[in-house]
Design a protein around this motif. Structure first.
Motif, PDB file in Angstrom:
ATOM      1  N   GLY A  53       0.817  -1.205   0.000  1.00 21.85           N
ATOM      2  CA  GLY A  53       0.000   0.000   0.000  1.00 21.85           C
ATOM      3  C   GLY A  53       0.850   1.254   0.000  1.00 21.85           C
ATOM      4  N   ARG A  54       1.931   1.253   0.767  1.00 21.85           N
ATOM      5  CA  ARG A  54       2.825   2.414   0.793  1.00 21.85           C
ATOM      6  C   ARG A  54       3.522   2.611  -0.544  1.00 21.85           C
ATOM      7  NH1 ARG A  54       5.902   1.388   6.317  1.00 21.85           N
ATOM      8  NH2 ARG A  54       4.871  -0.559   6.064  1.00 21.85           N
ATOM      9  N   ALA A  55       3.937   1.536  -1.162  1.00 18.81           N
ATOM     10  CA  ALA A  55       4.607   1.635  -2.466  1.00 18.81           C
ATOM     11  C   ALA A  55       3.659   2.228  -3.503  1.00 18.81           C
ATOM     12  CB  ALA A  55       5.104   0.265  -2.923  1.00 18.81           C
ATOM     13  N   VAL A  56       2.451   1.734  -3.526  1.00 18.13           N
ATOM     14  CA  VAL A  56       1.472   2.242  -4.487  1.00 18.13           C
ATOM     15  C   VAL A  56       1.125   3.690  -4.165  1.00 18.13           C
ATOM     16  CG1 VAL A  56      -0.887   1.986  -5.351  1.00 18.13           C
ATOM     17  CG2 VAL A  56       0.554  -0.026  -5.062  1.00 18.13           C
ATOM     18  N   ASP A  57       0.978   4.022  -2.893  1.00 14.59           N
ATOM     19  CA  ASP A  57       0.699   5.408  -2.506  1.00 14.59           C
ATOM     20  C   ASP A  57       1.802   6.344  -2.988  1.00 14.59           C
ATOM     21  OD1 ASP A  57      -1.648   4.707  -1.262  1.00 14.59           O
ATOM     22  OD2 ASP A  57      -0.853   4.869   0.786  1.00 14.59           O
ATOM     23  N   LEU A  58       3.059   5.934  -2.817  1.00 14.28           N
ATOM     24  CA  LEU A  58       4.184   6.759  -3.264  1.00 14.28           C
ATOM     25  C   LEU A  58       4.145   6.951  -4.783  1.00 14.28           C
ATOM     26  CD1 LEU A  58       6.809   8.273  -2.703  1.00 14.28           C
ATOM     27  CD2 LEU A  58       8.005   6.086  -2.947  1.00 14.28           C
ATOM     28  N   ILE A  59       3.912   5.881  -5.510  1.00 13.98           N
ATOM     29  CA  ILE A  59       3.824   5.969  -6.972  1.00 13.98           C
ATOM     30  C   ILE A  59       2.713   6.925  -7.373  1.00 13.98           C
ATOM     31  CG2 ILE A  59       3.236   4.684  -9.074  1.00 13.98           C
ATOM     32  CD1 ILE A  59       4.595   2.225  -7.712  1.00 13.98           C
ATOM     33  N   VAL A  60       1.566   6.787  -6.745  1.00  9.59           N
ATOM     34  CA  VAL A  60       0.415   7.632  -7.087  1.00  9.59           C
ATOM     35  C   VAL A  60       0.707   9.097  -6.794  1.00  9.59           C
ATOM     36  CG1 VAL A  60      -1.969   8.176  -6.438  1.00  9.59           C
ATOM     37  CG2 VAL A  60      -1.304   5.815  -6.915  1.00  9.59           C
ATOM     38  N   TRP A  61       1.322   9.401  -5.651  1.00  6.68           N
ATOM     39  CA  TRP A  61       1.600  10.799  -5.318  1.00  6.68           C
ATOM     40  C   TRP A  61       2.674  11.405  -6.233  1.00  6.68           C
ATOM     41  CZ3 TRP A  61      -1.626  13.905  -3.426  1.00  6.68           C
ATOM     42  CH2 TRP A  61      -2.602  13.453  -2.554  1.00  6.68           C
ATOM     43  N   VAL A  62       3.640  10.604  -6.638  1.00  8.41           N
ATOM     44  CA  VAL A  62       4.632  11.103  -7.605  1.00  8.41           C
ATOM     45  C   VAL A  62       3.950  11.397  -8.937  1.00  8.41           C
ATOM     46  CG1 VAL A  62       6.682  10.472  -8.960  1.00  8.41           C
ATOM     47  CG2 VAL A  62       6.639  10.061  -6.500  1.00  8.41           C
ATOM     48  N   LEU A  63       3.060  10.494  -9.357  1.00  5.87           N
ATOM     49  CA  LEU A  63       2.297  10.720 -10.595  1.00  5.87           C
ATOM     50  C   LEU A  63       1.461  11.989 -10.515  1.00  5.87           C
ATOM     51  CD1 LEU A  63       1.029   7.127 -11.407  1.00  5.87           C
ATOM     52  CD2 LEU A  63       2.257   8.607 -12.977  1.00  5.87           C
ATOM     53  N   ILE A  64       0.757  12.159  -9.423  1.00  5.90           N
ATOM     54  CA  ILE A  64      -0.113  13.334  -9.263  1.00  5.90           C
ATOM     55  C   ILE A  64       0.711  14.621  -9.247  1.00  5.90           C
ATOM     56  CG2 ILE A  64      -1.636  14.552  -7.641  1.00  5.90           C
ATOM     57  CD1 ILE A  64      -2.753  11.751  -6.881  1.00  5.90           C
ATOM     58  N   ALA A  65       1.775  14.646  -8.453  1.00  5.50           N
ATOM     59  CA  ALA A  65       2.569  15.871  -8.324  1.00  5.50           C
ATOM     60  C   ALA A  65       3.267  16.232  -9.629  1.00  5.50           C
ATOM     61  CB  ALA A  65       3.597  15.709  -7.200  1.00  5.50           C
ATOM     62  N   SER A  66       3.937  15.273 -10.238  1.00  8.64           N
ATOM     63  CA  SER A  66       4.676  15.586 -11.460  1.00  8.64           C
ATOM     64  C   SER A  66       3.728  15.869 -12.625  1.00  8.64           C
ATOM     65  CB  SER A  66       5.664  14.471 -11.809  1.00  8.64           C
ATOM     66  OG  SER A  66       5.000  13.230 -11.933  1.00  8.64           O
ATOM     67  N   GLY A  67       2.651  15.115 -12.718  1.00  6.95           N
ATOM     68  CA  GLY A  67       1.674  15.353 -13.783  1.00  6.95           C
ATOM     69  C   GLY A  67       0.996  16.700 -13.652  1.00  6.95           C
ATOM     70  N   THR A  68       0.637  17.072 -12.435  1.00  2.30           N
ATOM     71  CA  THR A  68      -0.008  18.367 -12.196  1.00  2.30           C
ATOM     72  C   THR A  68       0.935  19.509 -12.547  1.00  2.30           C
ATOM     73  OG1 THR A  68      -1.414  17.422 -10.472  1.00  2.30           O
ATOM     74  CG2 THR A  68      -1.126  19.810 -10.456  1.00  2.30           C
ATOM     75  N   PHE A  69       2.196  19.402 -12.120  1.00  2.00           N
ATOM     76  CA  PHE A  69       3.164  20.437 -12.444  1.00  2.00           C
ATOM     77  C   PHE A  69       3.324  20.588 -13.952  1.00  2.00           C
ATOM     78  CE2 PHE A  69       7.529  21.423 -13.711  1.00  2.00           C
ATOM     79  CZ  PHE A  69       7.581  22.740 -13.290  1.00  2.00           C
ATOM     80  N   GLU A  70       3.532  19.462 -14.648  1.00  2.00           N
ATOM     81  CA  GLU A  70       3.716  19.501 -16.106  1.00  2.00           C
ATOM     82  C   GLU A  70       2.515  20.159 -16.789  1.00  2.00           C
ATOM     83  OE1 GLU A  70       6.173  17.909 -18.350  1.00  2.00           O
ATOM     84  OE2 GLU A  70       7.432  17.949 -16.568  1.00  2.00           O
ATOM     85  N   LEU A  71       1.342  19.700 -16.442  1.00  2.00           N
ATOM     86  CA  LEU A  71       0.121  20.217 -17.076  1.00  2.00           C
ATOM     87  C   LEU A  71      -0.092  21.693 -16.761  1.00  2.00           C
ATOM     88  CD1 LEU A  71      -1.645  18.325 -18.773  1.00  2.00           C
ATOM     89  CD2 LEU A  71      -3.314  18.429 -16.950  1.00  2.00           C
ATOM     90  N   ALA A  72       0.135  22.075 -15.514  1.00  2.00           N
ATOM     91  CA  ALA A  72      -0.076  23.472 -15.120  1.00  2.00           C
ATOM     92  C   ALA A  72       0.888  24.403 -15.863  1.00  2.00           C
ATOM     93  CB  ALA A  72       0.093  23.626 -13.614  1.00  2.00           C
ATOM     94  N   TYR A  73       2.153  24.021 -15.940  1.00  2.78           N
ATOM     95  CA  TYR A  73       3.121  24.894 -16.596  1.00  2.78           C
ATOM     96  C   TYR A  73       2.873  24.964 -18.108  1.00  2.78           C
ATOM     97  CZ  TYR A  73       7.404  27.055 -18.167  1.00  2.78           C
ATOM     98  OH  TYR A  73       8.303  27.896 -18.767  1.00  2.78           O
ATOM     99  N   ILE A  74       2.596  23.834 -18.719  1.00  2.00           N
ATOM    100  CA  ILE A  74       2.322  23.828 -20.160  1.00  2.00           C
ATOM    101  C   ILE A  74       1.081  24.663 -20.459  1.00  2.00           C
ATOM    102  CG2 ILE A  74       1.581  22.352 -22.096  1.00  2.00           C
ATOM    103  CD1 ILE A  74       3.467  20.179 -20.892  1.00  2.00           C
TER     104      ILE A  74
END
Length: 179
Positions: free
Chosen positions: A10-31
Motif C-alpha cells: 500500500g505504501r509503495a502504491v501510494d508513493l507511486i500515485v503521489w509522484v504521478l499526481i505531483a509531477s503530472g499536475t506540475f507539467e500540465l499546469a506549466y504547459i
C-alpha cells in the motif's frame, strides 16, 4: 490481508500515485500557463525563469515516466484477477512501453532542439522531413493509454483471442514508433 506485506504494498502504491499526481499536475499546469501566455513551454530557455522551468519540466517528466515500470510491476504482482487477462496484459505492456519508448526518446530530446526548417505538421509544428523525434516521443508516452484501450475493446467486443489482439496491437504500435 492487513499484515505487513499489505501495508508495504500500500505504501509503495501510494508513493507511486503521489509522484504521478505531483509531477503530472506540475507539467500540465506549466504547459497550460505557457500556452495561455502564448509562449513555448518546451525548449524555452530565453531567460533564467524559463530555463529553470524547462529544467524542472525535465525532472517532472523523468519522475512521471519512472513511475510507469514500478506501477506495471505492482499491477503484475497484485493485479485484480477479476479483470480480464487481455486487459491486464494491455495495461502492463502499455506502462512498460511508455517508460521504454517515451522516456527513452524524451531523454534524447532533452539534449537537442527539433529542426526549425522545412514543412511542418499543422497545429503541432512537428517537422515532416525527418530528424524530429517529437512524434516518436508522443507515441511512446501514450502507449499507456492506447494499448489498454485496445485490450478493453478486444474484451468488450468478445474477440475470440483478445490476448493475441493485444500482442498484435503492441507489435504494430512498436513498428509505428520505430518508423
Amino acid at each position: 490481508r492487513h499484515g505487513r506485506r499489505h501495508r508495504q504494498r500500500g505504501r509503495a502504491v501510494d508513493l507511486i500515485v503521489w509522484v504521478l499526481i505531483a509531477s503530472g499536475t506540475f507539467e500540465l499546469a506549466y504547459i497550460t500557463l505557457q500556452a495561455g501566455l502564448g509562449q513555448a513551454s518546451h525548449y524555452n530557455v530565453a531567460d533564467p525563469f524559463h530555463f529553470a522551468m524547462y529544467a524542472l519540466m525535465g525532472i517532472g517528466a523523468t519522475l512521471l515516466t519512472a513511475t510507469q515500470p514500478m506501477l506495471a510491476w505492482e499491477l503484475y504482482r497484485h493485479g485484480d484477477p477479476g479483470r480480464p487477462a487481455a486487459y491486464r496484459q494491455a495495461v502492463i505492456i502499455g506502462l512498460v512501453l511508455t517508460f521504454v519508448c517515451g522516456a527513452g526518446v524524451g531523454g534524447l530530446l532533452s539534449g537537442m532542439e527539433p529542426p526549425r526548417t522545412g514543412p511542418r505538421l499543422p497545429l503541432l509544428g512537428w517537422g515532416l522531413q525527418g530528424g524530429d523525434l517529437r512524434p516518436a516521443h508522443f507515441l511512446g508516452i501514450h502507449a499507456a493509454q492506447l494499448l489498454p484501450l485496445v485490450g478493453f475493446l478486444a474484451v468488450a467486443r468478445r474477440v475470440a483471442r483478445p490476448r493475441s489482439v493485444v500482442w498484435t496491437a503492441t507489435l504494430l504500435y512498436v513498428g509505428v514508433f520505430l518508423a
